[in-house]
Design a protein around this motif. Structure first.
Motif, short mmCIF file in Angstrom:
data_model
loop_
_atom_site.label_atom_id
_atom_site.label_comp_id
_atom_site.label_asym_id
_atom_site.label_seq_id
_atom_site.Cartn_x
_atom_site.Cartn_y
_atom_site.Cartn_z
N GLY A 22 0.81 -1.20 0.00
CA GLY A 22 0.00 0.00 0.00
C GLY A 22 0.85 1.25 0.00
O GLY A 22 2.07 1.22 0.17
N SER A 23 0.18 2.37 -0.21
CA SER A 23 0.86 3.66 -0.27
C SER A 23 0.16 4.63 0.66
O SER A 23 -1.07 4.75 0.63
CB SER A 23 0.85 4.21 -1.70
N SER A 24 0.93 5.34 1.46
CA SER A 24 0.36 6.22 2.48
C SER A 24 -0.36 7.41 1.87
O SER A 24 -1.27 7.97 2.49
CB SER A 24 1.45 6.69 3.43
N ASP A 25 0.03 7.83 0.65
CA ASP A 25 -0.59 9.02 0.05
C ASP A 25 -1.60 8.68 -1.06
O ASP A 25 -2.12 9.58 -1.70
CB ASP A 25 0.48 9.96 -0.50
N HIS A 26 -1.87 7.40 -1.29
CA HIS A 26 -2.87 7.00 -2.29
C HIS A 26 -3.75 5.90 -1.72
O HIS A 26 -3.73 4.76 -2.19
CB HIS A 26 -2.19 6.52 -3.58
#
Length: 373
Positions: A22-26
């Motif tokens: 996962g991605s913290s900004d998406h």
């Protein structure tokens, strides 16, 4: 699908699990999957020690390389006190750098792919070969759909487990919505990381065709995107004169999204890239039937629970024609029926049990292929 898959059972004490992905900004489906699986495991076995580390590979561009590299560096913190298992979510090819790094640090790694046949890592011959080789390093593969065996280049060596997706607890804990409470006009929704590949612009084309056919409807589009995507959607809506009939709400909190799903009749999900779209299951659990483009995972979901599949050549035309031909009362009845079946199959305890069995098989070096009991 490889033959000889068998039911799995598991015993043993709690483990330290490191979830990578996962991605913290998406934030999107993968991030929700990670968090819900964490909560479900803890609900099943409170002694679990679970750590999450984002890989930050979504829409990876040169400006994001520093954050990506920082994540790989953070993995080194665990080289002495190793987790019992690292569970990697494979969405983009750079995610597999974490697999290589974790194996170099002597960790046991289980990988769950979240991609399908149309992703660049599978359509490009060189990238597909690189993906297959990297996945051969895994100790176990945990697939969220049987269809992934035919979509993704998988090396024969790693044993497989079949796990399940995780729906929001708020859906499973609440009564199924009553479609009779919805407005008389057809209610449509599209949700996800808005993009060309997700079919976001095709939704507007479907709406234009419904308007031209005289079908009363209202559509909502939710999800995060770059400013350019929002601008293009606004321009397309204006060009077709759909103001008041098509709303672009942007990214909304999960509770609000679930409210929109409960109030919709049909999810229009004309994605050309999703392997086994979580939003489709979420919609069906809310009594909302999906219309999806021809992809193996989406077809499997629809053939199991209900909805409609359209071809890849003229998806907007086929979707609009199908919607225009539906009796809205019958559509809503079928949506409620699908919700009952999805809620039973995706009960959190059953999903957590399948995941726990896969994790313990990985730790115990069990070389058998396994499916949920």
């Amino acid at each position: 699908m490889r033959k000889g898959w068998q039911a799995a059972g598991t015993t043993g004490g709690a483990m330290h699990l490191l979830i990578l992905g996962g991605s913290s900004d998406h934030p999107g489906g993968v991030e929700a999957f990670c968090e819900r699986s964490r909560l479900a495991l803890l609900r099943r076995s409170p002694d679990w020690r679970i750590t999450r580390l984002p890989t930050n590979t979504a829409y990876l561009a040169p400006r994001g390389l520093r954050r990506f590299a920082a994540g790989l560096t953070a993995l080194r913190r665990y080289r002495h006190e190793k987790p019992d298992c690292v569970w990697l979510q494979y969405v983009n090819l750079p995610d597999l750098a974490y697999l290589v790094a974790a194996k170099a640090l002597g960790m046991r790694v289980m990988v769950t792919p979240h991609l399908g046949a149309n992703w660049r890592s599978q359509t490009n011959r060189a990238l597909r070969a690189a993906s297959e080789y990297a996945l051969s390093l895994a100790d176990r593969l945990a697939l969220i759909s049987r269809t992934q065996e035919g979509e993704i280049a998988l090396h024969d060596r790693p044993p497989r487990s079949l796990i399940r997706n995780f729906l929001p607890a708020e859906i499973l804990g609440a009564a199924a919505p009553d479609p009779a409470e919805r407005p008389a006009a057809l209610q449509l929704i599209h949700s996800g990381r808005l993009s060309e590949g997700k079919g976001s612009f095709l939704v507007v084309e479907v709406c234009a065709k419904l308007r031209d056919a005289g079908v009363p409807f209202h559509a909502r589009i939710t999800g995060g995107a770059d400013r350019d995507i929002y601008d293009r959607l606004a321009a397309l809506i204006e060009r077709h004169g759909l103001h008041g009939q098509v709303e672009v709400l942007g990214r909304v909190p999960e509770e609000e999204l679930l409210g929109h799903l409960r109030g919709a009749d049909v999810l229009v999900h004309l994605s050309s890239i999703d392997s086994y779209p979580l939003i489709v299951l979420e919609a069906m659990a809310c009594s909302t039937l999906p219309v999806c483009m021809e992809l193996a995972g989406a077809r499997d979901q629809i053939e199991t629970y209900g909805g409609h599949v359209v071809g890849i050549a003229t998806p907007a035309e086929e979707t609009a024609a199908w919607l225009a031909a539906q009796d809205i009362g019958e559509l809503r009845r079928r949506g409620r029926e699908a919700a009952t079946r999805v809620r039973i199959d995706y009960d959190w305890d059953a999903c957590a049990g399948a995941l726990e069995a896969a994790l313990r098989a990985c730790v115990e070096r069990d070389g058998r292929d396994m499916v949920p009991a």
